[in-house]
Structure formats: C-alpha cells, structure tokens
Design an enzyme around this catalytic site. Structure first.
Site, PDB file in Angstrom:
ATOM      1  N   GLU A 161       0.818  -1.204   0.000  1.00 66.04           N
ATOM      2  CA  GLU A 161       0.000   0.000   0.000  1.00 66.04           C
ATOM      3  C   GLU A 161       0.866   1.274   0.000  1.00 66.04           C
ATOM      4  O   GLU A 161       0.597   2.208  -0.733  1.00 66.04           O
ATOM      5  CB  GLU A 161      -0.902  -0.043   1.245  1.00 66.04           C
ATOM      6  N   ASP A 162       1.902   1.286   0.806  1.00 63.12           N
ATOM      7  CA  ASP A 162       2.631   2.532   1.049  1.00 63.12           C
ATOM      8  C   ASP A 162       4.021   2.632   0.422  1.00 63.12           C
ATOM      9  O   ASP A 162       4.666   3.658   0.508  1.00 63.12           O
ATOM     10  CB  ASP A 162       2.782   2.766   2.565  1.00 63.12           C
TER      11      ASP A 162
END
Ligand code: MN
Length: 717
Positions: A76-77
């Site tokens: 996600e990051d």
C-alpha cells in the site's frame, strides 16, 4: 518500544511448530521497504508494523498472521509489488497482504446506518481469508491508539469509521477486548465531552470502588475454596463507552448502572459455574430479573457466561460473571481463539481447519436467537449470494451474485438503466453484461434517448432490472402495434371504400370494441397490429355486407421515409405488402429472401411485417396463426441490389482466390467483401459478399463459381 524477539517469543509460546524465521524475515523486509518513512507522530514508520505484529502475537495468532503484521502496509505505502511478497514469503502470506491492500482502497464516510451495515457486510464479503480481518483489526487498533497525531478532521473520520465498521465487526467476531478498546478510543474523539464526564464520574470513585471490589473478591475466593471449587477471581470497572450506552439507553444516572462494577469468576467446569452461582446467591441478595444464563443460550457471537447482579456489602450493587476458562478465552478473543491454523502442514490440513471453523459457524447459527445478527452477515463470506459494488461516490450497492452493470444501473435509477450505453468498472470500459465483483467501482455511462434492449433480459439478474426492461419493451411494442394496427385498418377501409374517419368519429368503432375484449380504440388498433384481430372481420361488423365491395387500390408506392423514422428500424423498400403503403417491412434475418424468390409476410409483435422466403424453415412454425399472415410481393424493376454472402468451401491451392474473384467480375457482379481461411488437410473456406439483383442473378453467380476446379460446396445467406 516493542522488540522483535518479544514478538517471536510470544508466537513460539502458542505455536511452537511454526516457522519463526519467517517473522524475522518479514521484520527485516518491512524495515528495508519502509526505510526513511515517518509517521505523523514523527517516529519511524516501522514502529507501526512492529506494534501491529505485537497486537497479533498477543491475539495468539500464528506466524503467518504476525508476519503479515509487518508486511501489511508494504504494498500500500511503498513501491513494492505484491509479486515480490509472493516470491519472498509464499502465496499464503501474499494473499493476506493482497486482501488487506484491496480493502484499504475504500473509505467509509456515510452517516446512514444502512450504509454502515452494507459496508460491514461488504467488508466481510470481500475477504476470503478471515485472517485479513484479524490483521485489519490489529492495524486499526494501533492507528486508533496513535490517532492524536492526525489532523482533527481526519481524526473524526477515522474515529467514526472505527465506531461504525470495525468495532461492530470485532463484536460480531466475538473479540470483546479489541472491540472495547476500539469503542472507547473512538468515543473519546467523537464525543469528547460525554467521554470526559463519564470518565470523571468513574475516576472520582475509582479508589473506593477498587477497594470494594478487592473486599468482594476476597470473600468469594474464600467461600469457593470452602466448597472446593477451583477459581480465579477478577474484577473490572465497566468501560466508558458501555456505561455511556447504558445511561443513554435506560435513561438512568451512573449510580444505577448495576454492572458498573463486576466480578468475574473463572472456574473449571460448567457444573462449577452453576455451583458458584448458588453460592453467590447465598452470600448476597440477587437483583430480580438480572440473572442471565448465556451458557444454556449462548449469544450469537458464541459468548457464554452466567450473569447475575447482587446487592453487596453496604448495599452496593455489582455484577457477577461466571464462566469456564474456555468460555473466557472465547469471550476475550472470539474467532481468533478458534484460529488454530498451523503452517508447515499440508493444504488438506488447512482446509480441514477451515471446515472445522465453518462447522462452528453452522452450530452457532442453530443456537442463534436473533437470526438477523452475526451469521446472516458473515454467511455471505461462506455462501456467497451477494456482490457488493460501489458508485463512484462510494455508495455501496448490494446486488445478487452474477449481477451485471445493467443491474447496477437499474438499481440506481430506472432512467439510468433505460439510458445506459456503457459501463466502466474500476476505470476500465467493460461490456454491459460483464459480471460485477465485490468491491468493484462501477460508473454507468448514459445517453439521452437510448432505450433498453431485449438482449439485456438474457443476462440481468435482479428482478428490478428485468421488470423495468420488460415493462419498457411492452410499452414500446404496444405503441408500435397501435401504429401498425391503425395503418392496416386504414388500408382495409380504403380497399372497401369505407369511411373510417366517420366510423371513428361517430363512435361505431369504439362500440364494437368490447366484443374483442377491448375498452379503448388503442386496444383495438393494438389487437390489429399484433394480428390478433383481422381488419376485414372488424370492418364486416361495422358496415353492412353489401357495402363491403372491394375496390382495387392502385396506390402502391415505395415506403415513405416518415414511416422508417417512426419505427427506427431499417426498412426494405423493394418488398411491398400487397395493397398497403405505409407498413414497416423487413427481410427476415433467418432466410434473407432474394428478389425473385417466393415470399411470405408475417405480422410480428410490434416490429412490422417480416418477410420470409417460402423455403425458410421458420415459415411453417411461424404461420400457425393464420391471421397474422399477409401477402407480400416484390416491387419495382430491380434496380436495387442485395448483399449476399457466399461461403465457398474449396481445396486450398494457389490461385484459388484470384480465380473466384475474376469469375465473379466476369458476370458483372460487384464484390463487397472477401475473406479466406485455411484449414488442415489443404482445405479452405472463402467468404465472399456480392451484390446481386435477383434470384436469377444469384443462380448465375453460384453456377459459374461451381465450375471452378477445386470448389466443393457453396452455401449462401
Ligand atoms: Mn497500517
């Protein structure tokens, strides 16, 4: 500061056979990928995955789950692709991470309770592995613990989402501890004043209350020892949000919350539980109506316990909860307590565990008091009957499984359904009939004036869409049949020189209507248009027999373009319905009759007159309603031409294509399109579309092609 080895030690304690090395590798991987990232609080980002992994280890989850704690934000990051996780950690872990990444796309920000419920359901429907939920809850718990570092507006949104989505999910999964902490944290942000007031009310007396509870615990321990019942006695002061709910629901002051203070007795067996209850009731007077037996009747989330409220020393009421160790574990950890899944064993073992868990679900369902609760929502995870999709604005739309973009469009609004021409799913254009999946973001493209297609009926799943499409088709079919019926009647009237206008104006036509089951003029026209009623028969009712003398109608003309506009379907101007000017006529697709062929007309339901070749296999079936048969003929001298597609099967040899095209041009025929295919065994197929003017012309073309060496068969349509 959380240490990696603390976490590893915790997992080892409960899952001694697990691959602990994977946890260390996950930690190292996470540290590398998140390097340089900083949380809002200013601390290194790595602290977050570390805290989440610790929470998961405290939940006694397995090594795979705890590793995912480290990896959950990596895809996600950071720029790390999921394939890399798969490569380094295997499919199992990658799938959990993938599930987490999938659900992190969504933001819940609706104030409607219904939407919250839909969102919770969707959340559960979207995860195919319950561990995704467990990790998500741990992630959320740590985010809530560190929420003060976020900007105020974000804090509120996340707190609301926690209260409406995540705490209820934790509750439904029976995870009392996490639910309690999530609720109190969320409450402190959502209603800080109420939170502080209750906190003050509890804190001001905490010392007194704790002393009181110590005294009570002492008495109980002693008494149970005398009766030789093994026990551990704990006490707790009710959580702030629980107190708030009780005060609000029962409209009572905090002093009247009987279970503000509670003593929990954990004992050996179910028999011990009931024995203990008797002893407690001998010690202190029970409050009537406050005894609850959740052992005999467990709560839907499978919580089991005996509850009673008693009036203790100094007239102070308190609650007593009695349960076995096993019940206690389930109450605190819920579904996590059932997650005995071990890595390193075969896939079958894993499936066994899953089915064991499913069996539990079925058992709980049978014991359930409120069927609308827990399982009805979790069921979708196990028996997928529904699909949850989003509007671009984030509204959840629930549809039956296999529902399509058209179903989605109709569930938004009938007009959106009627005028939909295309759909984008997750930003990509898809066919209208493509099936939606959980979590799809669906954008419907509409076009003013577009109308539903009959084909849609073959793939829509919702009765709403089906009914709306059918209704629309019926209405427009009726409009067309009225139009056609009117024209048939006018033509018949002209033929017999009957003044139709007068019959209508003087009401004779309407008067005859009831005889045919009609109440309005439109119904009569519609019956004529559908071929249910013959115009000749109708006129016979209206006019004396002797006046009905046929007058030949010479006005056979080509169809007006106006009619084409009315029907919006391509018309075939070279076929003429005998004696009728303005009727919609088209060549049937099944046989595509050629000029010169014998033809038959048939009044269709609302689409005008279909013209079939007499040779057509459908003619016999179609004409069972003799009333709907109508005479048709070819008109004009044949200056128009038809496209006919010949399919010629040939020996696949050099020069074949050239020979066929030159043969066709030799008989002065235009070629519109030509395609060739080769098969095995030196066989080929040539499709050539030619323009021909009549049947004789076609025969000529076919015969010349047949003479070419290597041509085996010719078919046409
Ligand atoms: Mn996270």
């Amino acid at each position: 500061m959380v240490g990696l080895e603390d976490i590893v030690a915790k997992v080892e304690k409960y899952h001694p056979n697990d691959d602990l090395e994977v946890i260390r590798r996950a930690y190292a991987f996470s540290a590398k990928e998140h390097r340089g990232q900083v949380r809002q609080s200013g601390e290194p980002y790595l602290n977050h995955p570390l805290a989440v992994a610790k929470i998961l280890a405290e939940m006694k989850l397995d090594a795979a789950c705890v590793s995912v704690g480290f990896l959950h934000d990596v895809v996600e990051d950071t720029l790390t692709p999921i394939e890399k996780i798969k490569e380094y950690f295997g499919n199992d872990i990658a799938q959990i991470v993938n599930g987490l990444t999938k659900i992190s796309r969504f933001q819940f920000d609706s104030k409607e309770e219904q939407q919250a419920e839909n969102f919770r359901k969707m959340f559960l429907a979207m995860v195919d592995d319950i561990r995704v939920v467990l990790v998500k809850l741990a992630d959320r718990l740590h985010n809530m613990r560190t929420l003060q570092y976020l900007p105020a507006e974000k804090r509120l949104r996340i707190a609301q989402e926690t209260m409406e989505i995540y705490a209820p999910i934790a509750h439904r999964l029976g995870m009392g501890k996490i639910r309690g902490e999530l609720e109190d944290l969320a409450f402190s942000y959502l209603e800080p004043e109420a939170y502080q007031e209750i906190e003050k009310g509890i804190e001001s007396k905490r010392k007194v209350k704790e002393e009181f509870l110590e005294e009570v615990k002492e008495i109980i321990s002693q008494k149970l020892q005398e009766h030789e019942i093994p026990c551990t006695v704990e006490s707790r002061i009710k959580r702030i949000y629980s107190v708030y709910q009780k005060i609000k629901r029962q409209k009572i002051p905090i002093e009247q919350v009987y279970d503000l203070m509670a003593v929990r007795i954990i004992t050996g067996t179910v028999r011990d539980c009931y024995g203990t209850l008797g002893i407690i009731h001998n010690l202190w007077r029970p409050v009537p109506g406050r005894i609850k037996d959740f052992i005999a009747i467990p709560r839907p989330n499978m919580y089991q316990s005996l509850h009673t409220s008693v009036i203790g020393p100094q007239g102070q009421p308190f609650e007593v909860q009695i349960r076995t160790m096993e019940m206690h574990r389930i109450a605190e950890e819920g579904i996590a307590a059932h997650w005995k899944y071990k890595t390193g064993r075969g896939l079958d073992e894993k499936d066994d565990q899953r089915f064991l868990w499913l069996r539990h679900l079925v058992e709980w369902q049978q014991d359930m008091q409120d069927p609308s609760d827990f399982l009805s929502t979790l069921k979708i995870d196990l028996y997928p009957e529904e699909v949850y999709a989003f509007t671009p604005k984030g509204k959840v739309i629930i549809l039956p499984r296999d529902a399509t973009a058209v179903d989605f469009a109709y569930s938004i609004h009938t007009e959106v359904g009627h005028t939909c021409v295309g759909a984008k799913v997750n930003g990509r254009i898809v066919p209208l009939k493509s099936k939606l999946k959980n979590g799809d973001i669906v954008e419907i493209q509409t076009q003013v004036g577009h109308t539903p297609s009959r084909d849609w009926l073959s793939f829509v799943r919702t009765s709403r869409a089906r009914n709306k499409i059918k209704h629309f088709i019926n209405v427009s079919q009726r409009e067309r049949s009225i139009e056609i019926g009117k024209k048939i009647l006018e033509k018949e009237a002209r033929k017999f020189k009957v003044n139709l206008k007068k019959l209508v104006e003087e009401g004779q036509l309407l008067k005859a209507a009831p005889e045919y089951g009609c109440t309005k003029l439109e119904d009569v026209y519609s019956a004529l248009g559908f071929g249910k009623l013959s115009a000749r028969v109708l006129l016979g009712k209206l006019v004396p027999q002797e006046e009905l003398k046929e007058v030949p109608d010479e006005r056979i003309t080509k169809f007006t373009s106006a009619v084409k506009k009315v029907f919006g379907i391509s018309s075939d101007a070279t076929i003429q319905v005998k004696g009728i000017n303005d009727l919609m006529v088209y060549r049937a697709k099944c046989c595509n009759p050629i000029r010169g062929e014998e033809i038959v007309g048939y009044i269709t339901r609302g689409k005008g007159v279909a013209v079939h070749a007499k040779r057509c296999a459908n003619v016999g079936n179609l004409l069972y309603e003799a009333d709907r048969k109508i005479d048709v003929q070819w008109t004009g001298a044949g200056e128009d031409s038809y496209a006919v597609k010949l399919s010629i099967s040939v020996d696949d040899r050099q020069g074949m294509l050239a020979e066929i095209t030159s043969t066709i041009s030799d008989i002065k025929t235009n070629i519109k399109n030509i395609e060739a295919q080769s098969f095995e065994d030196h066989q080929g197929m040539i499709h050539v579309t030619i323009e021909i003017s009549d049947l004789k012309h076609l025969e000529r073309a076919v015969n010349s092609i047949k003479k070419i060496k290597g041509v085996n068969e010719i078919a046409w349509q």
